[in-house]
Scaffold this motif. Structure first.
Motif, PDB file in Angstrom:
ATOM      1  N   ALA A 140      40.805  39.190  47.785  1.00 30.33           N
ATOM      2  CA  ALA A 140      41.328  38.128  46.915  1.00 30.33           C
ATOM      3  C   ALA A 140      42.796  37.864  47.205  1.00 30.33           C
ATOM      4  N   ILE A 141      43.545  38.904  47.446  1.00 30.86           N
ATOM      5  CA  ILE A 141      44.984  38.756  47.713  1.00 30.86           C
ATOM      6  C   ILE A 141      45.223  38.191  49.106  1.00 30.86           C
ATOM      7  N   GLU A 142      44.401  38.604  50.047  1.00 34.75           N
ATOM      8  CA  GLU A 142      44.585  38.161  51.432  1.00 34.75           C
ATOM      9  C   GLU A 142      44.392  36.651  51.590  1.00 34.75           C
ATOM     10  N   ARG A 143      43.634  36.059  50.675  1.00 36.17           N
ATOM     11  CA  ARG A 143      43.399  34.615  50.755  1.00 36.17           C
ATOM     12  C   ARG A 143      44.606  33.785  50.316  1.00 36.17           C
ATOM     13  N   ASP A 144      45.612  34.434  49.727  1.00 38.26           N
ATOM     14  CA  ASP A 144      46.767  33.707  49.175  1.00 38.26           C
ATOM     15  C   ASP A 144      48.032  34.134  49.912  1.00 38.26           C
ATOM     16  N   GLU A 145      48.509  33.303  50.832  1.00 36.95           N
ATOM     17  CA  GLU A 145      49.673  33.660  51.637  1.00 36.95           C
ATOM     18  C   GLU A 145      50.930  33.807  50.787  1.00 36.95           C
ATOM     19  N   LYS A 146      51.051  32.973  49.761  1.00 36.31           N
ATOM     20  CA  LYS A 146      52.216  33.060  48.885  1.00 36.31           C
ATOM     21  C   LYS A 146      52.231  34.399  48.150  1.00 36.31           C
ATOM     22  N   LEU A 147      51.061  34.839  47.743  1.00 37.97           N
ATOM     23  CA  LEU A 147      50.943  36.128  47.062  1.00 37.97           C
ATOM     24  C   LEU A 147      51.246  37.268  48.022  1.00 37.97           C
ATOM     25  N   MET A 148      50.798  37.156  49.252  1.00 40.01           N
ATOM     26  CA  MET A 148      51.098  38.175  50.266  1.00 40.01           C
ATOM     27  C   MET A 148      52.611  38.285  50.451  1.00 40.01           C
ATOM     28  N   SER A 149      53.297  37.147  50.432  1.00 40.53           N
ATOM     29  CA  SER A 149      54.751  37.157  50.575  1.00 40.53           C
ATOM     30  C   SER A 149      55.404  37.883  49.409  1.00 40.53           C
ATOM     31  N   ARG A 150      54.893  37.621  48.214  1.00 37.17           N
ATOM     32  CA  ARG A 150      55.444  38.271  47.025  1.00 37.17           C
ATOM     33  C   ARG A 150      55.332  39.797  47.132  1.00 37.17           C
ATOM     34  N   ILE A 204      40.037  33.412  37.395  1.00 40.16           N
ATOM     35  CA  ILE A 204      39.821  33.849  38.772  1.00 40.16           C
ATOM     36  C   ILE A 204      38.735  34.921  38.712  1.00 40.16           C
ATOM     37  N   VAL A 205      37.664  34.756  39.480  1.00 42.38           N
ATOM     38  CA  VAL A 205      36.533  35.677  39.395  1.00 42.38           C
ATOM     39  C   VAL A 205      36.385  36.454  40.700  1.00 42.38           C
ATOM     40  N   LEU A 206      36.378  37.773  40.603  1.00 40.87           N
ATOM     41  CA  LEU A 206      36.137  38.656  41.740  1.00 40.87           C
ATOM     42  C   LEU A 206      34.795  39.348  41.521  1.00 40.87           C
ATOM     43  N   ILE A 260      33.865  41.304  38.200  1.00 41.50           N
ATOM     44  CA  ILE A 260      32.466  41.654  37.938  1.00 41.50           C
ATOM     45  C   ILE A 260      32.059  42.752  38.912  1.00 41.50           C
ATOM     46  N   ILE A 261      31.581  43.866  38.373  1.00 41.74           N
ATOM     47  CA  ILE A 261      31.145  44.990  39.215  1.00 41.74           C
ATOM     48  C   ILE A 261      29.647  45.170  39.015  1.00 41.74           C
ATOM     49  N   ASP A 262      28.878  44.870  40.045  1.00 40.59           N
ATOM     50  CA  ASP A 262      27.420  44.979  39.958  1.00 40.59           C
ATOM     51  C   ASP A 262      26.989  46.406  40.286  1.00 40.59           C
ATOM     52  N   GLU A 263      26.028  46.918  39.504  1.00 42.44           N
ATOM     53  CA  GLU A 263      25.547  48.306  39.596  1.00 42.44           C
ATOM     54  C   GLU A 263      26.726  49.277  39.456  1.00 42.44           C
ATOM     55  N   THR A 264      27.478  49.080  38.393  1.00 45.03           N
ATOM     56  CA  THR A 264      28.719  49.843  38.163  1.00 45.03           C
ATOM     57  C   THR A 264      28.481  51.333  38.088  1.00 45.03           C
ATOM     58  N   GLN A 265      27.318  51.748  37.588  1.00 40.95           N
ATOM     59  CA  GLN A 265      27.061  53.178  37.408  1.00 40.95           C
ATOM     60  C   GLN A 265      27.200  53.951  38.709  1.00 40.95           C
ATOM     61  N   MET A 305      29.407  33.527  37.163  1.00 42.99           N
ATOM     62  CA  MET A 305      30.637  33.310  37.931  1.00 42.99           C
ATOM     63  C   MET A 305      31.111  31.856  37.885  1.00 42.99           C
ATOM     64  N   PRO A 306      30.230  30.873  38.132  1.00 41.41           N
ATOM     65  CA  PRO A 306      30.681  29.483  38.024  1.00 41.41           C
ATOM     66  C   PRO A 306      31.174  29.118  36.625  1.00 41.41           C
ATOM     67  N   ALA A 307      30.520  29.651  35.587  1.00 42.59           N
ATOM     68  CA  ALA A 307      30.937  29.349  34.217  1.00 42.59           C
ATOM     69  C   ALA A 307      32.330  29.911  33.940  1.00 42.59           C
ATOM     70  N   LEU A 308      32.592  31.113  34.424  1.00 40.38           N
ATOM     71  CA  LEU A 308      33.913  31.726  34.230  1.00 40.38           C
ATOM     72  C   LEU A 308      34.985  30.944  34.990  1.00 40.38           C
ATOM     73  N   GLU A 309      34.657  30.530  36.210  1.00 36.95           N
ATOM     74  CA  GLU A 309      35.619  29.744  37.000  1.00 36.95           C
ATOM     75  C   GLU A 309      35.884  28.394  36.342  1.00 36.95           C
ATOM     76  N   GLU A 310      34.842  27.800  35.786  1.00 34.32           N
ATOM     77  CA  GLU A 310      35.003  26.522  35.091  1.00 34.32           C
ATOM     78  C   GLU A 310      35.886  26.675  33.859  1.00 34.32           C
ATOM     79  N   ALA A 311      35.847  27.874  33.273  1.00 37.56           N
ATOM     80  CA  ALA A 311      36.688  28.147  32.106  1.00 37.56           C
ATOM     81  C   ALA A 311      38.128  28.464  32.503  1.00 37.56           C
ATOM     82  N   GLY A 312      38.428  28.473  33.813  1.00 38.73           N
ATOM     83  CA  GLY A 312      39.794  28.652  34.281  1.00 38.73           C
ATOM     84  C   GLY A 312      40.140  30.040  34.762  1.00 38.73           C
TER      85      GLY A 312
END
Length: 386
Positions: free
Chosen positions: A86-96, A61-63, A144-149, A52-59
Motif C-alpha cells: 500500500a505504501i509502495e504505491r504512493d511515491e509522495k508517502l515514500m518520500s515522507r 482506504i482498504v487493505l 481486512i485479514i482473511d482467515e485471521t486465526q 471492500m467496494p462499499a468501504l472504499e465508496e464510504a471514503g
C-alpha cells in the motif's frame, strides 16, 4: 456464468460498512470487527466483491491480507507485506518516510526509501507506517485479514497482531484518521481466541455471524444458469440447504448437467440432485478416508478433542483416561492399557500434519473444522466420551 458475474449483497455490505466505519458511543467496533461463517459459504467472495467496494465508496482506504492464500508464508509476513504494498504505491508517502528521523535522506528528485525497512523490528514499525499512510491520505484505513486465526499459529503472527493493536490505538486517537481491523474466519472458536481474553490483541472486539446465502441468491442463481432444461428455484434451494449452503457444489452439479448430453427434461432435476449430493459426499469421503486411516492413539486423541470441545486439555489426568476409554470403545485390545504423555504428543503432531488439528503458538489445540467433528459424531465415535 462469467467469473465476473457475482451475486451482490449490497445491503449487507452497507450495514457492515456503517458498523465498521461509524463507531457509536459504547460500541466495541473500534477494537475490531470479527466476521465468521462456515468454510466454502462465500464469505471471502463477499469480502472482496461487496464489502471492500462499499468501504472504499464510504471514503476508506482498504487493505486486504489473505492468510490462507499461501500457507507456506509466515502469516505475520503476509500482514506486513500488505502494508508495504500500500505504501509502495504512493511515491509522495515514500518520500515522507524516507526523510523520517533516523533514516537516510531522499536523493534529489528521487525516492530513496526501501519498503523492506517497514515491518516487525524494522526501522519503520507498523504503527509509524500506518501513521504515515493515514496522515498522507487523510482517510480512515480498513485492514481486512482473511482467515485471521492462522496468525496465532506462529510467534511472528502473534507479534503482528499486537503490532496492529498498537497501530489501531494510535490511529484511533484524535491525532489521526482512524484504523479499523476486520478479521474474517471460518471457525468461530478459533477467532474467539483473539478476543475473549484481556491479554489478547483484540479483546472485546465485536463478533458478527455472516448470514448464509438465502433464497434471493438462489433466485439470482436460477436466472443466471444456462442449462438445457429449466429447474425450479424451490428445488435448487432445497438442495442448497441440504448441502450446507455451499455455492461451489451447485456450480459443479450444473456443469455436470451441461456436459451430460443425453439428459432429458424429465430427468434433469433427479440428475442435478444426484450430482449435488455426490459432491457433498465426496468432500466428506476424503475426510473420512483420512480419519479411518488414523492409528488407535491418533483416533482416540481426535475423538476426545471432538467430545470435549473448548474444554479440551490434552494432558490432564482425566483426559488421559478418556484416551484409553476411546481406544477400548473402538474394540482395540492393547497390551498396555495406559496412555503416556509422549504418545499424545506424537499423536497431536501427526494430526496437525494431516490437517485435522490446529495449534496456536501458545499450545492450544483445536480440531481444524466443524465438519470433522460432525463426521466423528455421525459415526458414533464421540459417544460416552464426555
Amino acid at each position: 456464468m462469467s467469473q465476473k458475474n457475482f451475486y451482490r449483497r449490497r445491503t449487507l455490505a452497507a450495514r457492515l460498512t456503517k458498523l465498521i466505519t461509524q463507531v457509536a458511543v459504547g460500541s466495541a467496533a473500534a477494537s475490531g470487527v470479527f466476521l465468521t461463517a462456515s468454510r466454502r459459504t462465500g464469505k471471502s467472495t463477499f469480502a472482496r466483491e461487496d464489502l471492500m467496494p462499499a468501504l472504499e465508496e464510504a471514503g476508506a482506504i482498504v487493505l486486504y491480507a489473505d492468510l490462507w492464500k499461501d500457507l507456506t508464508t509466515e502469516p505475520g509476513a503476509v500482514i506486513v507485506e500488505t502494508v508495504r504494498e500500500a505504501i509502495e504505491r504512493d511515491e509522495k508517502l515514500m518520500s515522507r518516510l524516507a526523510i523520517a528521523p533516523g533514516l537516510e535522506a531522499v536523493s534529489v528528485g528521487r525516492v530513496n526509501f526501501n519498503v523492506n525497512k517497514i515491518g516487525l523490528g524494522k526501522e519503520v514499525g507498523l504503527t509509524k507506517a500506518f501513521e504515515a499512510l493515514s496522515d498522507e491520505a487523510k482517510k480512515l484505513i480498513v485492514l481486512i485479514i482473511d482467515e485471521t486465526q492462522h496468525a496465532i499459529t506462529t510467534n511472528e503472527g502473534v507479534a503482528a497482531l499486537f503490532a496492529l493493536k498498537a497501530a489501531r490505538d494510535e490511529l484511533n486517537s484524535s491525532k489521526h484518521y482512524g484504523l479499523r481491523i476486520v478479521c474474517i474466519g471460518s471457525n468461530q472458536n478459533k477467532l474467539a481466541m483473539l478476543r475473549n481474553s484481556s491479554d489478547e490483541a483484540f479483546f472485546g472486539a465485536t463478533m458478527v455471524h455472516l448470514p448464509m446465502l438465502d433464497r434471493d441468491f438462489i433466485d439470482w442463481y436460477h436466472k443466471e444458469l444456462d442449462l438445457p432444461y429449466d429447474l425450479a428455484p424451490s428445488d435448487i434451494f432445497q438442495l442448497f440447504e441440504e448441502s450446507g449452503y455451499r455455492p461451489e457444489l451447485l456450480s459443479a452439479a450444473a456443469d455436470g448437467i451441461r456436459f451430460d448430453l443425453p439428459v432429458d427434461p424429465e430427468s434433469t432435476l433427479v440428475r442435478f440432485a444426484e450430482l449435488v449430493r455426490a459432491q457433498a459426499e465426496e468432500l466428506n469421503a476424503n475426510l473420512k478416508t483420512v480419519i479411518h486411516s488414523l492409528t488407535p492413539i491418533q483416533s482416540a486423541v481426535i475423538c476426545v478433542m471432538g467430545a470435549k470441545g473448548e474444554g479440551f486439555a490434552p494432558f490432564e489426568s482425566s483426559t488421559m483416561e478418556l484416551y484409553a476409554k476411546a481406544i477400548a470403545n473402538a474394540g482395540i485390545v492393547t497390551s498396555e492399557p495406559r496412555v503416556e504423555v509422549l504418545d499424545v504428543q506424537l499423536a497431536l503432531i501427526a494430526l496437525q500434519e494431516k490437517k485435522l488439528v490446529w495449534k496456536t503458538s501458545r499450545g492450544v489445540y483445536s480440531i481444524e473444522e466443524q465438519m470433522i467433528v460432525d463426521l466423528l459424531r455421525e459415526d458414533g465415535l464421540l459417544d460416552d466420551l464426555v
